[in-house]
Design a protein around this motif. Sequence first.
Motif, PDB file in Angstrom:
ATOM      1  N   MET A  32       2.350   6.975 -10.528  1.00  0.00           N
ATOM      2  CA  MET A  32       1.654   7.037  -9.610  1.00  0.00           C
ATOM      3  C   MET A  32       0.631   5.974  -9.805  1.00  0.00           C
ATOM      4  SD  MET A  32       1.360  10.787 -11.739  1.00  0.00           S
ATOM      5  CE  MET A  32       1.887   9.992 -13.510  1.00  0.00           C
ATOM      6  N   ASP A  33       0.932   6.171  -8.046  1.00  0.00           N
ATOM      7  CA  ASP A  33      -0.362   5.095  -7.321  1.00  0.00           C
ATOM      8  C   ASP A  33      -1.006   6.153  -6.202  1.00  0.00           C
ATOM      9  OD1 ASP A  33       0.505   2.871  -8.424  1.00  0.00           O
ATOM     10  OD2 ASP A  33       1.689   1.897  -6.934  1.00  0.00           O
ATOM     11  N   ILE A  34      -2.662   6.219  -6.773  1.00  0.00           N
ATOM     12  CA  ILE A  34      -3.484   6.551  -6.001  1.00  0.00           C
ATOM     13  C   ILE A  34      -4.308   6.041  -5.452  1.00  0.00           C
ATOM     14  CG2 ILE A  34      -5.484   9.066  -6.911  1.00  0.00           C
ATOM     15  CD1 ILE A  34      -3.522   9.339  -9.087  1.00  0.00           C
ATOM     16  N   PRO A  35      -4.941   5.912  -3.643  1.00  0.00           N
ATOM     17  CA  PRO A  35      -5.367   5.303  -3.189  1.00  0.00           C
ATOM     18  C   PRO A  35      -6.765   6.214  -3.271  1.00  0.00           C
ATOM     19  CG  PRO A  35      -4.316   6.762  -1.648  1.00  0.00           C
ATOM     20  CD  PRO A  35      -2.965   6.777  -3.601  1.00  0.00           C
ATOM     21  N   TRP A  36      -7.370   5.877  -4.406  1.00  0.00           N
ATOM     22  CA  TRP A  36      -8.970   6.839  -4.441  1.00  0.00           C
ATOM     23  C   TRP A  36      -9.586   6.370  -3.009  1.00  0.00           C
ATOM     24  CZ3 TRP A  36      -8.540  10.602  -7.539  1.00  0.00           C
ATOM     25  CH2 TRP A  36      -7.686  10.168  -8.368  1.00  0.00           C
ATOM     26  N   ARG A  37      -9.931   5.401  -2.471  1.00  0.00           N
ATOM     27  CA  ARG A  37     -10.704   5.053  -2.081  1.00  0.00           C
ATOM     28  C   ARG A  37     -10.743   5.296  -0.667  1.00  0.00           C
ATOM     29  NH1 ARG A  37     -11.574  -1.960  -2.405  1.00  0.00           N
ATOM     30  NH2 ARG A  37     -12.258  -1.905  -3.789  1.00  0.00           N
ATOM     31  N   HIS A  38      -9.002   5.666  -0.030  1.00  0.00           N
ATOM     32  CA  HIS A  38      -8.104   6.020   1.184  1.00  0.00           C
ATOM     33  C   HIS A  38      -7.594   7.425   0.912  1.00  0.00           C
ATOM     34  CE1 HIS A  38     -10.067   2.585   3.260  1.00  0.00           C
ATOM     35  NE2 HIS A  38      -9.548   1.792   2.270  1.00  0.00           N
ATOM     36  N   PRO A  41      -1.174   7.615   1.296  1.00  0.00           N
ATOM     37  CA  PRO A  41      -0.290   8.603   0.174  1.00  0.00           C
ATOM     38  C   PRO A  41      -0.389   7.720  -1.057  1.00  0.00           C
ATOM     39  CG  PRO A  41       1.656   7.277   1.412  1.00  0.00           C
ATOM     40  CD  PRO A  41      -0.177   7.225   2.337  1.00  0.00           C
ATOM     41  N   CYS A  42      -0.301   9.533  -1.714  1.00  0.00           N
ATOM     42  CA  CYS A  42       0.445   8.897  -2.997  1.00  0.00           C
ATOM     43  C   CYS A  42       1.472   8.142  -2.919  1.00  0.00           C
ATOM     44  CB  CYS A  42      -0.389  10.353  -3.587  1.00  0.00           C
ATOM     45  SG  CYS A  42      -2.754  10.906  -3.669  1.00  0.00           S
TER      46      CYS A  42
END
Length: 129
Positions: free
Chosen positions: A77-83, A88-89
């Motif tokens: 899972m790639d979670i774009p914490w900054r945006h 999208p995740c």
Amino acid sequence: LAFTQPPIKRFYKYILKRTIGGLLQRDIDLEQLDVQLYRGIVQLKALDLNVEQFNFAMMSLGILLHFVSGAIGCIKMDIPWRHLLRDPCKVYVSGIRLELAKGTASGGGGGGVGVASGFAGLAEAPAGG
């Protein structure tokens, strides 16, 4: 960072157990879980699937396939914490292995077939039978 890693892994294990735990044969082991918080990456490796859950779903849909066994090599899972609100995740699944059998979950049918041959056989089967 080493001090915070185990609590973070336990937190992600709890979240994953609540969301996908019923689909897994065994509880998630912390060794299977890789959390790279600052990069926004969570990976779960070497998962055996709880085929009974899949068989129940197939029966409720009237699909005459029986899951004999199943496993997933890796869920990333790639979670774009900054945006997080803008981007999208992303979820990547690799190394899927499924063994299916013809018939119902109660056992009518035949021997196991691989996914490719099982779906090819479905495509060739006459409608209504």
